[in-house]
Write a protein that holds these residues in place. Sequence first.
Motif, PDB file in Angstrom:
ATOM      1  N   ALA A  53       0.813  -1.220   0.000  1.00  0.00           N
ATOM      2  CA  ALA A  53       0.000   0.000   0.000  1.00  0.00           C
ATOM      3  C   ALA A  53       0.844   1.266   0.000  1.00  0.00           C
ATOM      4  O   ALA A  53       0.463   2.258  -0.618  1.00  0.00           O
ATOM      5  N   ASP A  54       2.007   1.240   0.659  1.00  0.00           N
ATOM      6  CA  ASP A  54       2.838   2.451   0.681  1.00  0.00           C
ATOM      7  C   ASP A  54       3.439   2.771  -0.683  1.00  0.00           C
ATOM      8  O   ASP A  54       3.868   3.891  -0.928  1.00  0.00           O
ATOM      9  N   MET A  55       3.440   1.802  -1.604  1.00  0.00           N
ATOM     10  CA  MET A  55       3.961   2.028  -2.952  1.00  0.00           C
ATOM     11  C   MET A  55       2.860   2.382  -3.950  1.00  0.00           C
ATOM     12  O   MET A  55       3.148   2.751  -5.083  1.00  0.00           O
ATOM     13  N   ALA A  56       1.613   2.287  -3.538  1.00  0.00           N
ATOM     14  CA  ALA A  56       0.487   2.549  -4.439  1.00  0.00           C
ATOM     15  C   ALA A  56       0.537   3.939  -5.078  1.00  0.00           C
ATOM     16  O   ALA A  56       0.311   4.054  -6.287  1.00  0.00           O
ATOM     17  N   PRO A  57       0.845   5.010  -4.324  1.00  0.00           N
ATOM     18  CA  PRO A  57       0.884   6.323  -4.987  1.00  0.00           C
ATOM     19  C   PRO A  57       1.937   6.410  -6.101  1.00  0.00           C
ATOM     20  O   PRO A  57       1.696   7.051  -7.132  1.00  0.00           O
ATOM     21  N   VAL A  58       3.051   5.739  -5.928  1.00  0.00           N
ATOM     22  CA  VAL A  58       4.099   5.747  -6.956  1.00  0.00           C
ATOM     23  C   VAL A  58       3.627   4.952  -8.176  1.00  0.00           C
ATOM     24  O   VAL A  58       3.804   5.385  -9.321  1.00  0.00           O
ATOM     25  N   ILE A  59       3.005   3.827  -7.936  1.00  0.00           N
ATOM     26  CA  ILE A  59       2.480   3.006  -9.032  1.00  0.00           C
ATOM     27  C   ILE A  59       1.417   3.780  -9.800  1.00  0.00           C
ATOM     28  O   ILE A  59       1.409   3.792 -11.038  1.00  0.00           O
ATOM     29  N   VAL A  60       0.537   4.454  -9.093  1.00  0.00           N
ATOM     30  CA  VAL A  60      -0.518   5.221  -9.752  1.00  0.00           C
ATOM     31  C   VAL A  60       0.075   6.380 -10.553  1.00  0.00           C
ATOM     32  O   VAL A  60      -0.401   6.685 -11.654  1.00  0.00           O
ATOM     33  N   ALA A  61       1.117   7.001 -10.064  1.00  0.00           N
ATOM     34  CA  ALA A  61       1.766   8.085 -10.822  1.00  0.00           C
ATOM     35  C   ALA A  61       2.278   7.557 -12.166  1.00  0.00           C
ATOM     36  O   ALA A  61       2.123   8.218 -13.198  1.00  0.00           O
ATOM     37  N   HIS A  62       2.857   6.364 -12.163  1.00  0.00           N
ATOM     38  CA  HIS A  62       3.321   5.779 -13.427  1.00  0.00           C
ATOM     39  C   HIS A  62       2.138   5.385 -14.307  1.00  0.00           C
ATOM     40  O   HIS A  62       2.198   5.549 -15.533  1.00  0.00           O
ATOM     41  N   ALA A  63       1.066   4.902 -13.698  1.00  0.00           N
ATOM     42  CA  ALA A  63      -0.138   4.559 -14.466  1.00  0.00           C
ATOM     43  C   ALA A  63      -0.738   5.811 -15.100  1.00  0.00           C
ATOM     44  O   ALA A  63      -1.194   5.772 -16.249  1.00  0.00           O
ATOM     45  N   GLU A  64      -0.730   6.926 -14.382  1.00  0.00           N
ATOM     46  CA  GLU A  64      -1.234   8.189 -14.933  1.00  0.00           C
ATOM     47  C   GLU A  64      -0.394   8.631 -16.126  1.00  0.00           C
ATOM     48  O   GLU A  64      -0.934   9.058 -17.148  1.00  0.00           O
ATOM     49  N   ARG A  65       0.919   8.510 -15.987  1.00  0.00           N
ATOM     50  CA  ARG A  65       1.813   8.896 -17.085  1.00  0.00           C
ATOM     51  C   ARG A  65       1.553   8.013 -18.303  1.00  0.00           C
ATOM     52  O   ARG A  65       1.477   8.500 -19.439  1.00  0.00           O
ATOM     53  N   ALA A  66       1.398   6.715 -18.092  1.00  0.00           N
ATOM     54  CA  ALA A  66       1.096   5.806 -19.198  1.00  0.00           C
ATOM     55  C   ALA A  66      -0.263   6.127 -19.808  1.00  0.00           C
ATOM     56  O   ALA A  66      -0.416   6.115 -21.033  1.00  0.00           O
ATOM     57  N   ALA A  67      -1.246   6.437 -18.973  1.00  0.00           N
ATOM     58  CA  ALA A  67      -2.593   6.726 -19.457  1.00  0.00           C
ATOM     59  C   ALA A  67      -2.621   7.947 -20.366  1.00  0.00           C
ATOM     60  O   ALA A  67      -3.247   7.926 -21.437  1.00  0.00           O
ATOM     61  N   VAL A  68      -1.927   8.995 -19.975  1.00  0.00           N
ATOM     62  CA  VAL A  68      -1.882  10.206 -20.800  1.00  0.00           C
ATOM     63  C   VAL A  68      -1.189   9.911 -22.128  1.00  0.00           C
ATOM     64  O   VAL A  68      -1.639  10.345 -23.196  1.00  0.00           O
TER      65      VAL A  68
END
Length: 150
Positions: free
Chosen positions: A116-131
Motif C-alpha cells: 500500500a505504501d507504494m500505491a501512490p508511486v504506481i498510480v503516478a506511473h499509471a497516470e503517465r502511461a494513461a496520458v
Amino acid sequence: MDGAFQSPRGAAAVGQIDDLPAIEAGAVIAMRLACSPPDDPARRDFAALPGGRTAIEALEDLTRICASFGRRPLLHHALSCRCLGGDEACLAQMVAAALAGDRDDAMAFACLMARADMAPVIVAHAERAAVALARMAAAPAHYSGATRLH
C-alpha cells in the motif's frame, strides 16, 4: 487435481484483449512490450507512435516497482496472445481509472499489485502511461512518424 496444468495466479485468463477499449488494450500491450527486450521490433514500432515511448517507459517503471515491492510477481501473456491475464486486467483497469481522474479506484488497483505504501508511486506511473496512451489513441490512424512534403 488430476495433474492438469494450473496457471499461476495473475496469468489466469480472465478475458480477451480484443474486448478492451483502446486505452486499456494499449496499456496491456505496452506492459507486455515493457517486459520484452529493448531490440524487439514490435517494441520499436510501438515506441515510434505518438506517446508510445512514454507509455512503455512508464510501464517499465511500474513493473520495476512491482518486482521490488509486489505482493507476488506481476505476470503477463506473450505479446501475440489474445488472452487477457488477471494481472493485465488489473493494470488495464488501473490505467483507465487514472485517465478518468478516479485516483481512489486507481489506488485500490495498485494495492492489489503491491504494498500500500507504494500505491501512490504506481498510480503516478499509471497516470503517465494513461496520458501517453490517450495521446496515441488521438493520433491520426495513418500516422507514420514521417513528414510528407508533397
